[in-house]
Design a protein around this motif. Structure first.
Motif, short mmCIF file in Angstrom:
data_model
loop_
_atom_site.label_atom_id
_atom_site.label_comp_id
_atom_site.label_asym_id
_atom_site.label_seq_id
_atom_site.Cartn_x
_atom_site.Cartn_y
_atom_site.Cartn_z
N GLN A 4 31.42 39.45 37.58
CA GLN A 4 31.61 39.21 36.17
C GLN A 4 32.76 37.98 36.09
OE1 GLN A 4 33.23 42.76 34.38
NE2 GLN A 4 31.32 44.05 35.00
N THR A 6 36.16 36.46 34.75
CA THR A 6 37.49 36.89 34.12
C THR A 6 38.29 35.86 33.50
OG1 THR A 6 38.54 36.56 36.24
CG2 THR A 6 37.11 38.78 35.92
N ARG A 10 40.37 33.04 39.95
CA ARG A 10 39.68 34.03 40.86
C ARG A 10 40.55 34.08 42.20
NH1 ARG A 10 33.90 34.49 41.72
NH2 ARG A 10 32.79 34.08 39.86
N LEU A 13 43.01 37.07 41.17
CA LEU A 13 42.46 38.31 41.21
C LEU A 13 42.32 38.56 42.52
CD1 LEU A 13 41.28 40.55 39.73
CD2 LEU A 13 39.04 39.11 39.56
N SER A 124 42.98 48.37 32.82
CA SER A 124 42.82 46.94 33.15
C SER A 124 41.69 46.68 32.19
CB SER A 124 42.49 46.81 34.59
OG SER A 124 41.92 45.40 34.81
N THR A 125 41.68 45.16 31.94
CA THR A 125 40.69 44.49 30.86
C THR A 125 39.54 44.14 31.91
OG1 THR A 125 41.69 42.21 31.51
CG2 THR A 125 42.13 43.43 29.43
N ASP A 126 39.58 44.12 33.12
CA ASP A 126 38.59 44.13 34.15
C ASP A 126 37.87 45.47 34.55
OD1 ASP A 126 37.16 43.79 36.69
OD2 ASP A 126 37.55 41.92 36.82
N ARG A 128 35.65 46.45 36.48
CA ARG A 128 35.66 46.81 38.00
C ARG A 128 36.98 47.33 38.28
NH1 ARG A 128 33.83 41.09 39.41
NH2 ARG A 128 35.87 40.80 38.07
N ILE A 194 44.82 42.18 33.63
CA ILE A 194 43.93 42.92 34.61
C ILE A 194 44.94 43.86 35.32
CG2 ILE A 194 42.77 42.36 36.59
CD1 ILE A 194 41.82 39.81 35.45
#
Length: 258
Positions: A4, A6, A10, A13, A124-126, A128, A194
């Motif tokens: 996805q 974000t 990257r 993350l 987390s806003t992520d 996964r 995140i």
């Protein structure tokens, strides 16, 4: 699973994910070194289970890290084919096992932080990241309960056990400050929602740690110095020895499978 998009770089993350995965990988390996050597059978089994929990979490964190990186590396590639400078674990988790008291103190200090971090990552806003945290926090809640109980029992035990636990605390305390230091990657994922700002975890960690250590009749060191470097790939000599053992088979027989 498709990666996805974000709202964060990257690379930042990827740093978060490898830091989480490397912490559990290296500590899981350290704890596994007690298999067959623990003081009592019950602890042998318990430590093996903790190690398995941590390695299982590693597969999730490093697996996602490989997806986010987008270079085709798997969790196994990241675990077995990076040199020490590529690892992002806290220095605390690569510290030698020492005696049983040193192992338990290291585990407790890390568990208290790990639990607070995972609770924050559940929000987390992520999606996964939140999913992995929600799965992992259940296991780590047990880790905290177990290490807390043992710290209290041994700290408030015999003169010998208390002396060993105090020595372990004195030895490892200066490695805890790194947990709460932030760099640009930390700031980026925090700004995106995140992950938490590392400093925001300090108060809850200190509350738990202070309460437990006081009940264990142990004296918290006042030394303000904090060892650091692990999160940016600067490690102690101990990590090299861990990797020499952990990575030997894959390095000697590239691509080997059971």
């Amino acid at each position: 699973m498709a990666v996805q998009e974000t709202a964060v770089d990257r690379a930042a993350l990827f740093e978060l994910l490898t830091r989480m995965g490397d912490n559990t990988l290296i500590l899981g390996h350290r704890v596994s070194e007690w298999c067959g050597l623990s003081p009592v059978l019950e602890e042998d089994i318990a430590l093996a289970n903790v190690a398995l929990d941590l390695i299982g979490q590693t597969q999730l964190w490093l697996g996602l890290a490989g997806e986010v990186e987008g270079k085709g590396r798997t969790a196994d590639n990241l675990a077995y084919l990076r040199d020490a400078g590529g690892f992002r674990n806290l220095l605390l988790v690569e510290r030698p096992n020492g005696d049983f008291g040193q192992t338990l103190m290291r585990q407790f200090l890390f568990d208290a932080w790990h639990f607070e971090m995972l609770k924050a990552l559940e929000k987390s806003t992520d999606a996964r990241v939140a999913e992995i945290a929600a799965k992992s926090v259940k296991e780590v809640a047990y880790h905290v309960e177990r290490s807390t109980d043992l710290i209290i029992r041994l700290g408030d035990g015999t003169d010998e056990s208390r002396a060993r636990m105090q020595a372990a605390l004195d030895d490892q305390w200066s490695y805890t400050g790194e947990m709460f230091l932030a760099d640009e990657a930390d700031k980026a994922v925090a700004a995106a929602g995140i992950a938490p700002d590392p400093e925001s975890l300090r108060a809850a960690w200190q509350t738990v740690v202070t309460s437990v250590l006081e009940e264990a009749t142990l004296v918290i060191p006042t030394e303000p110095y904090a060892h650091k470097g692990g999160k940016r790939g600067v490690h102690t000599e101990h990590l090299g020895f861990i990797l020499a053992q952990m990575q030997f088979l894959q390095r000697a027989y590239p691509g080997a499978r059971w």
